[in-house]
Scaffold this active site. Structure first.
Site, PDB file in Angstrom:
ATOM      1  N   SER A  11      83.551 -22.768  42.369  1.00 53.75           N
ATOM      2  CA  SER A  11      83.092 -24.122  42.061  1.00 53.75           C
ATOM      3  C   SER A  11      81.572 -24.173  42.107  1.00 53.75           C
ATOM      4  O   SER A  11      80.954 -23.917  43.150  1.00 53.75           O
ATOM      5  CB  SER A  11      83.662 -25.102  43.082  1.00 53.75           C
ATOM      6  OG  SER A  11      82.955 -26.318  42.995  1.00 53.75           O
ATOM      7  N   HIS A  36      84.450 -23.237  37.671  1.00 57.51           N
ATOM      8  CA  HIS A  36      84.975 -24.587  37.927  1.00 57.51           C
ATOM      9  C   HIS A  36      83.792 -25.550  38.038  1.00 57.51           C
ATOM     10  O   HIS A  36      82.891 -25.344  38.855  1.00 57.51           O
ATOM     11  CB  HIS A  36      85.778 -24.554  39.228  1.00 57.51           C
ATOM     12  CG  HIS A  36      86.433 -25.840  39.599  1.00 57.51           C
ATOM     13  ND1 HIS A  36      87.672 -26.215  39.119  1.00 57.51           N
ATOM     14  CD2 HIS A  36      86.038 -26.856  40.429  1.00 57.51           C
ATOM     15  CE1 HIS A  36      88.015 -27.394  39.630  1.00 57.51           C
ATOM     16  NE2 HIS A  36      87.032 -27.800  40.426  1.00 57.51           N
ATOM     17  N   ASP A  38      82.620 -29.399  38.689  1.00 60.03           N
ATOM     18  CA  ASP A  38      83.052 -30.673  39.263  1.00 60.03           C
ATOM     19  C   ASP A  38      82.197 -31.813  38.744  1.00 60.03           C
ATOM     20  O   ASP A  38      80.994 -31.862  39.004  1.00 60.03           O
ATOM     21  CB  ASP A  38      82.949 -30.607  40.793  1.00 60.03           C
ATOM     22  CG  ASP A  38      84.033 -29.729  41.389  1.00 60.03           C
ATOM     23  OD1 ASP A  38      85.213 -29.970  41.102  1.00 60.03           O
ATOM     24  OD2 ASP A  38      83.692 -28.773  42.126  1.00 60.03           O
ATOM     25  N   MET A  40      81.565 -35.760  38.905  1.00 56.75           N
ATOM     26  CA  MET A  40      81.849 -36.935  39.745  1.00 56.75           C
ATOM     27  C   MET A  40      80.958 -38.084  39.303  1.00 56.75           C
ATOM     28  O   MET A  40      79.774 -37.887  39.003  1.00 56.75           O
ATOM     29  CB  MET A  40      81.545 -36.606  41.215  1.00 56.75           C
ATOM     30  CG  MET A  40      82.276 -35.373  41.733  1.00 56.75           C
ATOM     31  SD  MET A  40      82.012 -35.177  43.497  1.00 56.75           S
ATOM     32  CE  MET A  40      82.677 -33.517  43.745  1.00 56.75           C
ATOM     33  N   HIS A  69      86.559 -30.182  35.917  1.00 49.43           N
ATOM     34  CA  HIS A  69      87.364 -31.069  36.777  1.00 49.43           C
ATOM     35  C   HIS A  69      86.707 -32.443  36.798  1.00 49.43           C
ATOM     36  O   HIS A  69      85.691 -32.646  37.460  1.00 49.43           O
ATOM     37  CB  HIS A  69      87.421 -30.436  38.182  1.00 49.43           C
ATOM     38  CG  HIS A  69      88.148 -31.248  39.196  1.00 49.43           C
ATOM     39  ND1 HIS A  69      88.080 -30.966  40.550  1.00 49.43           N
ATOM     40  CD2 HIS A  69      88.967 -32.325  39.089  1.00 49.43           C
ATOM     41  CE1 HIS A  69      88.826 -31.829  41.218  1.00 49.43           C
ATOM     42  NE2 HIS A  69      89.369 -32.669  40.350  1.00 49.43           N
ATOM     43  N   MET A  71      86.320 -35.969  37.976  1.00 59.49           N
ATOM     44  CA  MET A  71      86.646 -36.933  39.023  1.00 59.49           C
ATOM     45  C   MET A  71      85.923 -38.217  38.648  1.00 59.49           C
ATOM     46  O   MET A  71      84.939 -38.622  39.274  1.00 59.49           O
ATOM     47  CB  MET A  71      86.193 -36.392  40.391  1.00 59.49           C
ATOM     48  CG  MET A  71      87.115 -35.295  40.908  1.00 59.49           C
ATOM     49  SD  MET A  71      86.351 -34.295  42.196  1.00 59.49           S
ATOM     50  CE  MET A  71      85.488 -33.110  41.173  1.00 59.49           C
ATOM     51  N   MET A 140      95.047 -31.216  44.734  1.00 55.97           N
ATOM     52  CA  MET A 140      93.863 -31.258  45.611  1.00 55.97           C
ATOM     53  C   MET A 140      94.282 -30.964  47.053  1.00 55.97           C
ATOM     54  O   MET A 140      95.234 -31.561  47.577  1.00 55.97           O
ATOM     55  CB  MET A 140      93.184 -32.635  45.547  1.00 55.97           C
ATOM     56  CG  MET A 140      92.459 -32.925  44.246  1.00 55.97           C
ATOM     57  SD  MET A 140      91.204 -31.702  43.759  1.00 55.97           S
ATOM     58  CE  MET A 140      90.023 -31.826  45.113  1.00 55.97           C
ATOM     59  N   ASP A 173      92.384 -26.802  45.036  1.00 54.57           N
ATOM     60  CA  ASP A 173      90.937 -27.013  45.097  1.00 54.57           C
ATOM     61  C   ASP A 173      90.591 -27.689  46.413  1.00 54.57           C
ATOM     62  O   ASP A 173      91.066 -28.794  46.686  1.00 54.57           O
ATOM     63  CB  ASP A 173      90.543 -27.899  43.903  1.00 54.57           C
ATOM     64  CG  ASP A 173      89.054 -28.152  43.791  1.00 54.57           C
ATOM     65  OD1 ASP A 173      88.285 -27.590  44.582  1.00 54.57           O
ATOM     66  OD2 ASP A 173      88.673 -28.927  42.890  1.00 54.57           O
TER      67      ASP A 173
END
Ligand code: DX5
Ligand code: ZN
Length: 214
Positions: A11, A36, A38, A40, A69, A71, A140, A173
């Protein structure tokens, strides 16, 4: 039965962002399978990270498979932008949208792989209607939002429930390290996301090998 190779997806959240391009190349050379990323938005989770601009920038320096990913609230609005930026797989949260089928269709229409994720408090049964349509399910194992949290081992019950019902990738994750990785693998996980356990180590290749159990 021949054991499937476990894929390792470091990540980037735990990378040194002042040298992001170098960090991505370093994990590629170290044997990472996927990167990966992330995303957000400060609304779905209480933290803000990166958007399509950063995905596009790192896309230029690596051939690694980009596991993005999301979020974020209302993911359907952003699928095109993340697809254009060079994502290979786009995962969104079941809790973030009223109509997951529409998001999945949009991702697939763009020729990308589609993933769905559930937070620790969300029951695995919400996935029933979508399992036949997605390439990946992300369970998760921490509350989404931050790296460096402790693994929630009871989430592996969700993995054990899903494994006989889903042929695609099962990913976990949060809190993956040398101790927790073998437990996840034994439960039937295919893809391990790891931030701290890769970028927090001196030797990325060794860290990745240890997580994979080779
Ligand atoms: C948390 C993120 C994770 C995080 C994992 O919301 O989705 O990808 O970076 O970090 P570690 O491996 O440090 O728990
Ligand atoms: Zn993540």
């Amino acid at each position: 039965m021949i054991a499937k190779k476990i894929l390792i997806a470091p990540s980037l959240l735990s990378a040194d962002f002042s040298r992001l391009g170098e960090e991505v190349r370093a994990i590629e050379e170290a044997g990472a399978d996927w990167a990966h990323i992330d995303v957000m938005d400060g609304v779905f989770v209480p933290n803000i990270t990166v958007g399509p601009l950063v995905v596009r920038s790192v896309r230029a320096v690596t051939r690694l498979f980009f596991d993005v990913h999301l979020m974020i609230e209302d993911p359907v609005k952003y699928v095109d932008r993340f697809a254009d930026a060079g994502s290979d797989l786009i995962t969104f949260h079941m809790e973030a949208c009223p109509s997951p089928a529409d998001v999945i269709r949009k991702i697939k229409d763009r020729g990308k792989k589609a993933g769905v994720s559930i937070k620790p408090g969300t029951d695995v049964s919400v996935l029933e209607g979508v399992l036949g349509q997605v390439d990946l399910v992300l369970v998760m194992t921490v509350e989404p939002g931050f790296g460096g949290q402790s693994f929630m081992e009871d989430m592996l019950d969700k993995v054990k429930y899903l494994r006989p019902r889903f042929d695609g990738y099962i990913q976990v994750d949060g809190g993956i390290n040398r101790e927790t990785a073998p437990k996840a693998a034994a439960a039937g996980v295919d893809v391990l996301v790891a931030g701290t356990a890769v970028f927090g180590q001196e030797d990325y290749a060794k860290a990745i090998r240890e997580l994979r159990g080779t």
